[in-house]
Each structure stands twice: as C-alpha cells, then as structure tokens.
Scaffold this motif. Structure first.
Motif, mmCIF file in Angstrom:
data_model
loop_
_atom_site.group_PDB
_atom_site.id
_atom_site.type_symbol
_atom_site.label_atom_id
_atom_site.label_comp_id
_atom_site.label_asym_id
_atom_site.label_seq_id
_atom_site.Cartn_x
_atom_site.Cartn_y
_atom_site.Cartn_z
ATOM 1 N N CYS A 1 0.830 -1.214 0.000
ATOM 2 C CA CYS A 1 0.000 0.000 0.000
ATOM 3 C C CYS A 1 0.862 1.260 0.000
ATOM 4 O O CYS A 1 0.568 2.230 -0.721
ATOM 5 C CB CYS A 1 -0.932 0.008 1.204
ATOM 6 S SG CYS A 1 -2.246 -1.208 1.095
ATOM 7 N N THR B 1 2.355 1.748 -3.456
ATOM 8 C CA THR B 1 1.328 2.236 -4.384
ATOM 9 C C THR B 1 1.071 3.723 -4.183
ATOM 10 O O THR B 1 1.040 4.504 -5.143
ATOM 11 C CB THR B 1 0.020 1.437 -4.183
ATOM 12 O OG1 THR B 1 0.293 0.060 -4.359
ATOM 13 C CG2 THR B 1 -1.051 1.883 -5.151
ATOM 14 N N SER C 1 4.223 5.881 -5.241
ATOM 15 C CA SER C 1 4.411 6.020 -6.686
ATOM 16 C C SER C 1 3.278 6.813 -7.326
ATOM 17 O O SER C 1 3.500 7.544 -8.300
ATOM 18 C CB SER C 1 4.569 4.659 -7.361
ATOM 19 O OG SER C 1 3.713 3.721 -6.832
ATOM 20 N N GLY D 1 0.825 4.260 -10.079
ATOM 21 C CA GLY D 1 0.201 3.649 -8.907
ATOM 22 C C GLY D 1 -0.208 2.212 -9.172
ATOM 23 O O GLY D 1 0.050 1.326 -8.355
ATOM 24 N N ILE D 2 -0.826 1.965 -10.328
ATOM 25 C CA ILE D 2 -1.258 0.604 -10.655
ATOM 26 C C ILE D 2 -0.060 -0.311 -10.861
ATOM 27 O O ILE D 2 -0.021 -1.433 -10.337
ATOM 28 C CB ILE D 2 -2.169 0.606 -11.901
ATOM 29 C CG1 ILE D 2 -3.518 1.235 -11.538
ATOM 30 C CG2 ILE D 2 -2.369 -0.802 -12.440
ATOM 31 C CD1 ILE D 2 -4.437 1.423 -12.715
ATOM 32 N N GLY E 1 1.734 -0.866 -7.489
ATOM 33 C CA GLY E 1 0.895 -1.691 -6.621
ATOM 34 C C GLY E 1 0.897 -3.150 -7.044
ATOM 35 O O GLY E 1 1.015 -4.050 -6.208
#
Length: 173
Positions: free
Chosen positions: A19, A22, A25, A42-43, A46
């Motif tokens: 978390c 994610t 970033s 983020g994706i 993560g």
C-alpha cells in the motif's frame, strides 16, 4: 480480531508495504506527470509490490516452518536430556539411599535401574548426554560412590551444555 500469528503479522507487513509503495508512486506520478501518470505509476507499483510481497511471504513462511521444526527438535532433545538426569538421579538414590542400607527394596532398585537404562538409551538423547549417562550408570552398577558423584557432575555439565547450544536453524552442508 484474530490473534497475531507469524503468518498474519507477515501478511499485515507485506500488505502495508504494498500500500505504501502504491501511494508513494501515485504521488510521484501526480507530481511529475499529472493524474494519468499517477494512475499508471500507482497501478504498476501496486501490482509489482503485491506480486513481490506474495513471493517473499511464501519464502518467509517456509523459512519460519523450518526454523520452528528445528527449535522444537532441539527443545525436545533438551527435555529428554533433563529427564535422563532425573531418572539417573532416582537410580543413584536407590543405590546409595540416605535412610540406610535397607531404605530401598531390591525390586525398587531393579525397577529404577531398568528405567535409567531404558531412558538413557533412547534415540533422542543427545550423544554427549548419552555418553555421560553411561558413565554414571557404570559407576552406580559398580557401587562406586565417589566415581558416580564425579560422573553425575559430568552428566549435569553435559545436560547444561546441550541446553546452552544455539539452535541450528539452517541445515548444514
């Protein structure tokens, strides 16, 4: 709330790291390239950290299981060594009773001798403890009071040294 087992603690830590990776970033992507970059970074971060956490978690749990097995085996051997010391002390008390020469019946003495030999010969008894126990039993069978006292001291030292040994968590080469 369920108890905090090693597996649950590791799950919480790896989930928290995923978390945080994610979120960090996504913030970097937002600062550098705006909302589309934040979404992509983020994706991807993560997903990467979740896969990494899964792989690390499997290895860590396997390592934990091996370490637990080693610690349990060492603890069992330590308990058996302590039991050998107790049973041999009981036999010594039958050979040299404090209440005089008629304090222990011959049947009781024979039963204690049988128990001492049986327990000292167990496979789980550490080798050094087994050798020290054999010395004590030989001295007791001969009726040598001073020799048996010295051998019992050596047995106590062997049991304590086994208890102080570090647990081998990784199998040797």
């Amino acid at each position: 709330m369920s108890p905090l087992t090693p597996a649950r603690a590791l799950l919480l830590v790896t989930s928290g790291i995923a978390c945080l990776a994610t979120a960090a970033s996504a913030l970097v992507g937002l600062v550098v390239g705006g909302p589309p970059a934040a979404l992509v970074l983020g994706i991807s971060a993560g997903a990467g950290s979740a896969v990494g956490a899964f792989l690390v978690r499997r290895r860590a749990l396997a390592s934990h299981a091996r370490a637990r097995t080693a610690v349990m085996a060492h603890g069992y051997a330590e308990g058996v060594a302590q039991y050998v010391l107790l049973i041999i002390s009981n036999y010594a008390a039958a050979v040299f009773p404090r209440s005089g020469p008629h304090g222990v019946t011959p049947e009781e003495r024979a039963a204690r001798r049988t128990d001492a030999y049986r327990i000292a010969a167990e496979e789980e008894v550490p080798h050094r403890v087994r050798e020290a126990a054999a010395d004590v039993l030989a001295a007791l069978d001969e009726g040598d009071r001073s020799g048996s006292a010295a051998a019992q001291t050596a047995l106590v030292i062997a049991v304590r040294e086994h208890a102080r040994q570090p647990v081998p968590l990784r199998p040797g080469p």
